[in-house]
Design an enzyme around this catalytic site. Structure first.
Site, PDB file in Angstrom:
ATOM      1  N   LYS A   1      -9.570 -20.822  -2.820  1.00 27.40           N
ATOM      2  CA  LYS A   1     -10.874 -20.667  -2.200  1.00 27.40           C
ATOM      3  C   LYS A   1     -11.182 -19.185  -2.022  1.00 27.40           C
ATOM      4  CE  LYS A   1     -10.976 -25.142  -1.246  1.00 27.40           C
ATOM      5  NZ  LYS A   1     -10.603 -25.567  -2.593  1.00 27.40           N
TER       6      LYS A   1
ATOM      7  N   ASP B   1      -9.647  -9.884   0.917  1.00 25.27           N
ATOM      8  CA  ASP B   1      -8.535 -10.091   1.848  1.00 25.27           C
ATOM      9  C   ASP B   1      -7.404  -9.257   1.278  1.00 25.27           C
ATOM     10  OD1 ASP B   1      -6.223 -10.938   3.077  1.00 25.27           O
ATOM     11  OD2 ASP B   1      -6.689 -13.074   2.960  1.00 25.27           O
TER      12      ASP B   1
ATOM     13  N   ASP C   1     -10.677 -11.236   6.267  1.00 20.56           N
ATOM     14  CA  ASP C   1     -11.423 -10.595   5.175  1.00 20.56           C
ATOM     15  C   ASP C   1     -12.101  -9.313   5.635  1.00 20.56           C
ATOM     16  OD1 ASP C   1     -11.110 -12.632   3.071  1.00 20.56           O
ATOM     17  OD2 ASP C   1     -12.078 -13.889   4.583  1.00 20.56           O
TER      18      ASP C   1
ATOM     19  N   ARG D   1      -4.496 -24.007   4.188  1.00 21.46           N
ATOM     20  CA  ARG D   1      -4.045 -23.980   2.794  1.00 21.46           C
ATOM     21  C   ARG D   1      -5.170 -24.277   1.807  1.00 21.46           C
ATOM     22  NH1 ARG D   1       1.578 -23.620   3.033  1.00 21.46           N
ATOM     23  NH2 ARG D   1       2.307 -23.913   5.141  1.00 21.46           N
TER      24      ARG D   1
ATOM     25  N   TYR E   1      -6.158 -22.009 -11.206  1.00 24.58           N
ATOM     26  CA  TYR E   1      -6.928 -22.181  -9.981  1.00 24.58           C
ATOM     27  C   TYR E   1      -6.368 -21.227  -8.942  1.00 24.58           C
ATOM     28  CZ  TYR E   1      -9.246 -24.453  -6.077  1.00 24.58           C
ATOM     29  OH  TYR E   1     -10.027 -24.711  -4.982  1.00 24.58           O
TER      30      TYR E   1
HETATM   31  C1  F6R Z   1      -6.329 -20.756   3.802  1.00 27.74           C
HETATM   32  C2  F6R Z   1      -5.328 -19.765   4.191  1.00 27.74           C
HETATM   33  C3  F6R Z   1      -4.153 -20.222   4.970  1.00 27.74           C
HETATM   34  C4  F6R Z   1      -2.908 -20.258   4.112  1.00 27.74           C
HETATM   35  C5  F6R Z   1      -1.698 -20.785   4.901  1.00 27.74           C
HETATM   36  C6  F6R Z   1      -0.407 -20.779   4.102  1.00 27.74           C
HETATM   37  O1  F6R Z   1      -7.311 -20.181   3.018  1.00 27.74           O
HETATM   38  O2  F6R Z   1      -5.419 -18.610   3.860  1.00 27.74           O
HETATM   39  O3  F6R Z   1      -4.397 -21.445   5.597  1.00 27.74           O
HETATM   40  O4  F6R Z   1      -3.129 -21.054   2.984  1.00 27.74           O
HETATM   41  O5  F6R Z   1      -1.495 -20.001   6.044  1.00 27.74           O
HETATM   42  O6  F6R Z   1      -0.216 -19.518   3.608  1.00 27.74           O
HETATM   43  P1  F6R Z   1       1.079 -19.090   2.786  1.00 27.74           P
HETATM   44  O7  F6R Z   1       1.219 -20.056   1.638  1.00 27.74           O
HETATM   45  O8  F6R Z   1       0.765 -17.704   2.357  1.00 27.74           O
HETATM   46  O9  F6R Z   1       2.234 -19.180   3.740  1.00 27.74           O
HETATM   47 MG    MG Z   2      -5.438 -14.282   3.849  1.00 24.57          MG
HETATM   48 MG    MG Z   3      -9.887 -15.133   4.399  1.00 21.95          MG
END
Ligand code: F6R
Ligand code: MG
Ligand code: MG
Length: 375
Positions: free
Chosen positions: A229, A13, A52, A263, A226
């Protein structure tokens, strides 16, 4: 028999369009351009699942080859430049360092690779998922290669009747073990039923030929931290003594619950979709899986066949959406929200710090209450 060929699927990604939902077409074009300049590849196919970017490549250099890994890494770097120019979301996020050290494993990108002798006819399926983790393959790989209710070939094809050998990785201890099925089915299920920790890395037939491999690697705790994912990929060879294409696709007809989604901290159904439908929307999901089929011909990738574009998977999508509705209603409660150890994000330490003075031993509180009563 044919020559040996290596199929490498390397993904990263490197910037979402919009948010974490998709890959901008300019990145796909750039990746095509980079790979087409390589003299080491026999063939390649550039695609995406959600945010991705996936590079599907064939070559004669074997697995873990520095040249191939560098090619993928440099391609991701070139694409990152464009992603940064367009201010795509999280541009370069999976390139944890821009200095290549010989192998992309552990640097952010996900890798699934296998080397084998190309059979007279070589059907393969490349599975790619977004908004989930490598353990998401445990359930379908088990169904494909060990469950006679999914794969009738295990019962009625003499070439499959002996079963298969599974390599399982303990992501926390960084150890691996082989299980021979069906004999050790119950032992293996103790472990792979816990996909957050134990992942099926590869499957072999009983002669030792590779049948399937996933991008499972010790990545979650990179540099002691960590890092979340890792949207996984998986390669499965099909037919002639291996599960038929339809047996390999069958587990996805009943969407199973996987960890990831919003998230990286929620449980939700893995919805089978076409590449065009692979852009997460609702609550950044639901988690999605794409299946691209190819026939290999002297290493050429004849395809892809976008399997989950088929109406036979409409019902699975409807089921996934029904499950998604149900799970969403639980909001911030487990088991929709993952347990504390598995969440990618948590405010727990902050909130705990703020409230620490207000937490008193339960017994003390009882004593205080008793004292108050006496007064
Ligand atoms: C899950 C994912 C999204 C982000 C979410 C918050 O793998 O990629 O759900 O975790 O959009 O993203 P940020 O913290 O970058 O605003
Ligand atoms: Mg992403
Ligand atoms: Mg992804």
């Amino acid at each position: 028999m044919g020559e040996r060929i290596t199929l490498s699927v390397i993904k990263a990604d490197i910037g979402g369009w919009v948010g974490h939902s998709s890959v901008h077409p300019r990145l796909l074009e750039k990746a095509e351009e980079c790979l087409s300049q390589s003299k080491d590849l026999v063939d390649f196919h550039v695609t995406h699942v959600g945010d991705d970017l996936n590079l599907i490549m064939t070559h004669r250099l074997g697995t873990d080859n520095e040249k191939i890994h560098k090619l993928a890494f440099d391609t991701f770097l070139e694409c990152t430049k464009i992603a940064k120019e367009m201010k795509l979301y999280g541009a370069g996020q999976d390139l944890l360092s821009d200095a290549f050290s010989g192998n992309v494993k552990g640097m952010g990108p996900g890798v699934a690779e296998m080397e084998f002798e190309e059979r007279p006819s070589e059907p393969v399926i490349v599975f790619m998922a977004d908004k989930t983790e490598p353990g998401a393959w445990n359930f379908p790989l088990y169904k494909m290669f060990a469950d006679p209710f999914n794969t009738i070939g295990l019962v009625i094809d003499p070439k499959m009747h002996d079963g298969f050998v599974f390599e399982v990785i303990d992501l926390i201890e960084n150890k691996k073990i082989l299980f021979s099925l069906p004999e050790e089915m119950y032992d293996m299920l103790v472990f792979v039923g816990a996909p957050g920790r134990f992942c099926i890395k590869s499957v072999y037939d009983k002669k030792g030929n590779i049948a399937a491999t996933s991008s499972t690697q010790k990545l979650n705790f990179l540099a002691g931290k960590y890092v979340g994912k890792d949207d996984p990929v998986c390669i499965v060879r099909c037919q002639s003594g291996l599960p038929a294409v339809g047996e390999v696709l069958e587990p996805f007809a009943n969407p199973h619950l996987v960890s990831g989604w919003m998230r990286g901290s929620h449980s939700g159904p893995l919805m089978p979709v076409s590449v065009d439908q692979s852009n997460p929307t609702r609550f950044d999901g639901p988690p999605r899986v794409v299946a691209l089929g190819f026939q290999l011909a002297q290493g050429k990738l004849i395809g892809p066949q976008d399997f989950f574009a088929d109406p036979a998977y409409d019902k699975a999508r409807a089921t996934a959406n029904k499950i998604a509705n149900y799970m969403r209603r639980l909001g911030p409660f487990e088991p929709h929200r993952l347990n504390l150890d598995e969440m990618e994000y948590t405010t727990m330490p902050l909130v705990m710090e703020k409230l620490k003075e207000r937490f008193v031993p339960v017994d003390e509180e009882e004593d205080e209450a008793a004292a108050a009563k006496e007064e």
